[in-house]
Design a protein around this motif. Structure first.
Motif, PDB file in Angstrom:
ATOM      1  N   ASP A  19     -10.820  -2.851   0.554  1.00  0.00           N
ATOM      2  CA  ASP A  19     -11.354  -3.734  -0.539  1.00  0.00           C
ATOM      3  C   ASP A  19     -10.300  -4.011  -1.615  1.00  0.00           C
ATOM      4  O   ASP A  19     -10.011  -2.859  -2.279  1.00  0.00           O
ATOM      5  N   PRO A  20     -10.094  -5.076  -2.038  1.00  0.00           N
ATOM      6  CA  PRO A  20      -9.285  -5.262  -3.058  1.00  0.00           C
ATOM      7  C   PRO A  20      -9.697  -5.160  -4.681  1.00  0.00           C
ATOM      8  O   PRO A  20      -9.335  -5.188  -5.549  1.00  0.00           O
ATOM      9  N   GLN A  21     -11.223  -4.896  -4.735  1.00  0.00           N
ATOM     10  CA  GLN A  21     -12.100  -4.712  -5.635  1.00  0.00           C
ATOM     11  C   GLN A  21     -11.660  -5.841  -6.890  1.00  0.00           C
ATOM     12  O   GLN A  21     -11.677  -5.817  -8.034  1.00  0.00           O
ATOM     13  N   GLY A  28       3.790  -8.861   0.317  1.00  0.00           N
ATOM     14  CA  GLY A  28       4.819  -8.235   0.134  1.00  0.00           C
ATOM     15  C   GLY A  28       4.776  -7.276  -1.278  1.00  0.00           C
ATOM     16  O   GLY A  28       5.756  -6.705  -1.395  1.00  0.00           O
ATOM     17  N   GLN A  29       3.494  -7.456  -1.786  1.00  0.00           N
ATOM     18  CA  GLN A  29       3.527  -6.486  -3.058  1.00  0.00           C
ATOM     19  C   GLN A  29       3.061  -4.993  -2.524  1.00  0.00           C
ATOM     20  O   GLN A  29       2.252  -4.823  -1.764  1.00  0.00           O
ATOM     21  N   GLY A  30       3.504  -4.067  -3.222  1.00  0.00           N
ATOM     22  CA  GLY A  30       3.081  -2.566  -3.079  1.00  0.00           C
ATOM     23  C   GLY A  30       1.701  -2.411  -3.829  1.00  0.00           C
ATOM     24  O   GLY A  30       1.351  -2.564  -4.644  1.00  0.00           O
ATOM     25  N   GLU A  40      -2.454   7.249  -0.608  1.00  0.00           N
ATOM     26  CA  GLU A  40      -0.972   6.724   0.174  1.00  0.00           C
ATOM     27  C   GLU A  40      -0.724   5.372  -0.831  1.00  0.00           C
ATOM     28  O   GLU A  40      -1.075   4.530  -1.289  1.00  0.00           O
ATOM     29  N   TYR A  41       0.807   5.022  -0.320  1.00  0.00           N
ATOM     30  CA  TYR A  41       1.458   3.814  -0.899  1.00  0.00           C
ATOM     31  C   TYR A  41       1.783   3.085   0.369  1.00  0.00           C
ATOM     32  O   TYR A  41       2.113   3.415   1.451  1.00  0.00           O
ATOM     33  N   GLY A  42       1.184   1.797   0.109  1.00  0.00           N
ATOM     34  CA  GLY A  42       1.231   0.895   1.363  1.00  0.00           C
ATOM     35  C   GLY A  42       1.980  -0.423   0.972  1.00  0.00           C
ATOM     36  O   GLY A  42       2.068  -0.612  -0.383  1.00  0.00           O
ATOM     37  N   GLU A  43       2.047  -1.476   1.854  1.00  0.00           N
ATOM     38  CA  GLU A  43       2.651  -2.662   1.430  1.00  0.00           C
ATOM     39  C   GLU A  43       1.638  -3.790   2.007  1.00  0.00           C
ATOM     40  O   GLU A  43       1.243  -3.754   2.991  1.00  0.00           O
ATOM     41  N   CYS A  44       1.316  -4.722   1.249  1.00  0.00           N
ATOM     42  CA  CYS A  44       0.552  -5.857   1.464  1.00  0.00           C
ATOM     43  C   CYS A  44       0.982  -6.843   2.372  1.00  0.00           C
ATOM     44  O   CYS A  44       1.985  -7.274   1.839  1.00  0.00           O
ATOM     45  N   LEU A  60     -15.492   0.583   4.191  1.00  0.00           N
ATOM     46  CA  LEU A  60     -14.249  -0.448   3.815  1.00  0.00           C
ATOM     47  C   LEU A  60     -13.754   0.611   2.496  1.00  0.00           C
ATOM     48  O   LEU A  60     -14.363   0.213   1.463  1.00  0.00           O
ATOM     49  N   ARG A  61     -12.768   1.170   2.573  1.00  0.00           N
ATOM     50  CA  ARG A  61     -11.953   1.845   1.586  1.00  0.00           C
ATOM     51  C   ARG A  61     -11.588   1.036   0.394  1.00  0.00           C
ATOM     52  O   ARG A  61     -10.886  -0.103   0.908  1.00  0.00           O
ATOM     53  N   PRO A  62     -11.452   1.381  -0.723  1.00  0.00           N
ATOM     54  CA  PRO A  62     -11.014   0.550  -1.784  1.00  0.00           C
ATOM     55  C   PRO A  62      -9.606   0.864  -2.143  1.00  0.00           C
ATOM     56  O   PRO A  62      -8.954   1.595  -1.666  1.00  0.00           O
ATOM     57  N   MET A  63      -9.167  -0.153  -2.828  1.00  0.00           N
ATOM     58  CA  MET A  63      -7.695  -0.396  -3.378  1.00  0.00           C
ATOM     59  C   MET A  63      -7.725   0.397  -4.655  1.00  0.00           C
ATOM     60  O   MET A  63      -8.508  -0.107  -5.630  1.00  0.00           O
ATOM     61  N   LEU A  64      -6.824   1.202  -4.897  1.00  0.00           N
ATOM     62  CA  LEU A  64      -7.004   1.880  -6.099  1.00  0.00           C
ATOM     63  C   LEU A  64      -6.217   1.181  -7.332  1.00  0.00           C
ATOM     64  O   LEU A  64      -7.004   0.920  -8.091  1.00  0.00           O
ATOM     65  N   ARG A  65      -5.172   0.498  -7.189  1.00  0.00           N
ATOM     66  CA  ARG A  65      -4.301  -0.168  -8.052  1.00  0.00           C
ATOM     67  C   ARG A  65      -3.140  -0.792  -7.287  1.00  0.00           C
ATOM     68  O   ARG A  65      -2.585  -0.469  -6.285  1.00  0.00           O
ATOM     69  N   VAL A  66      -2.501  -1.784  -8.052  1.00  0.00           N
ATOM     70  CA  VAL A  66      -1.151  -2.454  -7.644  1.00  0.00           C
ATOM     71  C   VAL A  66      -0.171  -1.443  -8.106  1.00  0.00           C
ATOM     72  O   VAL A  66      -0.188  -0.851  -9.139  1.00  0.00           O
ATOM     73  N   ALA A  67       0.969  -1.139  -7.132  1.00  0.00           N
ATOM     74  CA  ALA A  67       2.017  -0.373  -7.393  1.00  0.00           C
ATOM     75  C   ALA A  67       2.762  -0.681  -8.790  1.00  0.00           C
ATOM     76  O   ALA A  67       3.170  -1.757  -8.897  1.00  0.00           O
ATOM     77  N   THR A  68       2.952   0.355  -9.430  1.00  0.00           N
ATOM     78  CA  THR A  68       3.889   0.130 -10.639  1.00  0.00           C
ATOM     79  C   THR A  68       5.314   0.503 -10.411  1.00  0.00           C
ATOM     80  O   THR A  68       5.594   1.233  -9.444  1.00  0.00           O
TER      81      THR A  68
END
Length: 443
Positions: A19-21, A28-30, A40-44, A60-68
């Protein structure tokens, strides 16, 4: 409809929905994801998309944030730690003498757990190994045994086709492959030819299995009794890819012929007895089964046996007509001059080298029978033929002798007076090299 993003944690691994929240994520964004194993770290691999509710597995598990950029640095440090942990684990395995092969080491994003993947032929007691590793890394240790297919997927490589492994490139999960697929596709049952690098049957056998199964339903089986444009016979070979069959005809069983699937009519599918009341159709009816490809303008067609026979028949007719017209052309053509034929014969005698006497007899004969060059009795066309002889030296010599000979009718040649008879006789028979005689004035 549910809004999701598709995330992959390993290259070539399976894709998972999260879930992108309400956050817009680009392919291609982390991203940082909360999973069952922790953060965990993943690639979209697929941005925000609306999918039906049936295709989503709850919860459906949520996405915490976009990788910095800081998260990217943490991932790089974890890769360095994995290489160090791999070397240490191999040393510990050798110290304990365990029959296991270490494949890969994986750190989670937070660094709170290390996963060691290994392969082994049977069960391995690695409790002492876990204690040693925990004392070295001071974190949670997990050893997981995997199969040879998972090992090939993690390590990667090139297959016998020269391309990267399908499992490490794009396959999300392994499909079951059986030896029956190789039999259906008429492949060699040699294990070295149908097995991959992992030692199991190649995954690509599954790709075309549905197409082969569909072709099997439409094609006749081996030993089927069929009707063909050339007669009836038995199927001895089936090519599923080309959809062609090779038939051994009853008339000529030594030379099987190949036919398309649309050119045959199956009387008995598979092995069995031929129908007792079966009567073969006449050749005219069987000839209608032959496939005739559609003709396109501007496209060259390979000549069929019927067209080749028709062409040969037309050539024979034209040749017979040409031979029948040849005698009529010879009757209409004007007769050739006898004098020209005799002169041609004399040239052939001289060319064949009959000797000195034949060369001396020619001017003597011409001096008696033919008039002189200055006389008006010689036709103009004949005079041109005499002057255009192929042998230039002999022609000039004979022409000069004929000019010096006396005419029977006038007794002189041109304005000059003919020499005496004895002098002419000496000139007609030169000795040695056969030099041309001199004119009377020169003497």
């Amino acid at each position: 409809m549910t809004e999701i993003i598709s995330v992959r944690f390993k290259s070539g691994g399976k894709q998972y929905y999260f879930d992108p929240q309400g956050v817009q994520v680009v392919s291609g964004q982390g991203v940082i994801i909360e999973t069952a194993r922790g953060v965990e770290y993943g690639e979209c691999v697929q941005g925000n998309t609306m999918v039906p509710d049936e295709s989503v597995v709850p919860p459906l598990r949520p996405m915490l944030r976009v990788a910095t950029p800081e998260d990217e640095k943490i991932v790089e440090r974890n890769r360095e730690k994995e290489a160090r942990a791999f070397r240490i684990c191999q040393e510990k395995i050798a110290d304990h003498g365990l029959e296991m092969k270490l494949v890969e080491v994986e750190y989670n994003f937070e660094g709170s757990k290390i996963l060691f993947f290994f392969t082994a032929e049977g069960r391995v007691d690695f409790r002492a190994l876990v204690k040693d590793l925990a004392s070295v890394f001071h974190t949670r240790i997990e050893l997981r045994q995997i199969g040879v297919r998972d090992e090939a997927k993690m390590l990667g490589g090139l297959g016998i086709c020269g391309r990267p492994f399908c499992c490490s490139g794009f396959l999300d999960e392994f499909q079951p492959v059986s030896i029956k697929m190789a039999k259906t596709q008429n492949l060699s049952l040699n294990p070295t030819k149908i097995s991959g690098t992992c030692g199991r049957l190649m995954c690509c056998l599954k790709y075309e299995q549905e197409a082969y199964e569909d072709a099997v339903k439409r094609m006749p089986k081996q030993e089927s009794f069929v009707e063909t444009p050339d007669g009836v016979g038995t199927v001895c070979q089936v090519n599923l890819l080309k959809e062609q069959v090779k038939v051994r005809l009853d008339d000529s069983p030594e030379t099987p012929k190949c036919y398309r699937n649309c050119e045959i009519c199956v009387v008995r599918n598979g092995k069995g007895k031929r129908p007792e009341d079966y009567v073969a159709p006449p050749p005219e009816e069987l000839a209608k089964l032959r496939y005739v490809p559609p003709r396109e303008e501007g496209v060259w067609e390979r000549p069929t046996p019927e067209r080749t026979a028709l062409t040969e028949a037309l050539e024979r007719v034209f040749q017979a007509a040409e031979e029948s017209a040849q005698p009529m052309r010879e009757k209409k053509s004007p007769p050739q001059d006898r004098g020209s034929r005799s002169r041609g014969g004399s040239r052939r005698r001289r060319g064949s080298g009959e000797g000195k006497q034949a060369q001396e007899a020619v001017p003597e004969k011409k001096g008696k029978e033919q008039p002189s060059r200055g006389s008006s009795d010689r036709p103009q066309g004949e005079q041109q033929r005499v002057n255009s002889r192929p042998n230039k030296a002999k022609g000039e010599r004979l022409t000069q002798q004929m000019q010096n000979q006396p005419s029977k009718e006038n007794g002189e040649s041109g304005e000059k007076k003919a020499p005496s008879r004895n002098r002419n006789r000496r000139r007609r028979r030169p000795s040695g090299g056969g030099q041309p005689p001199k004119s009377p004035e020169a003497e």
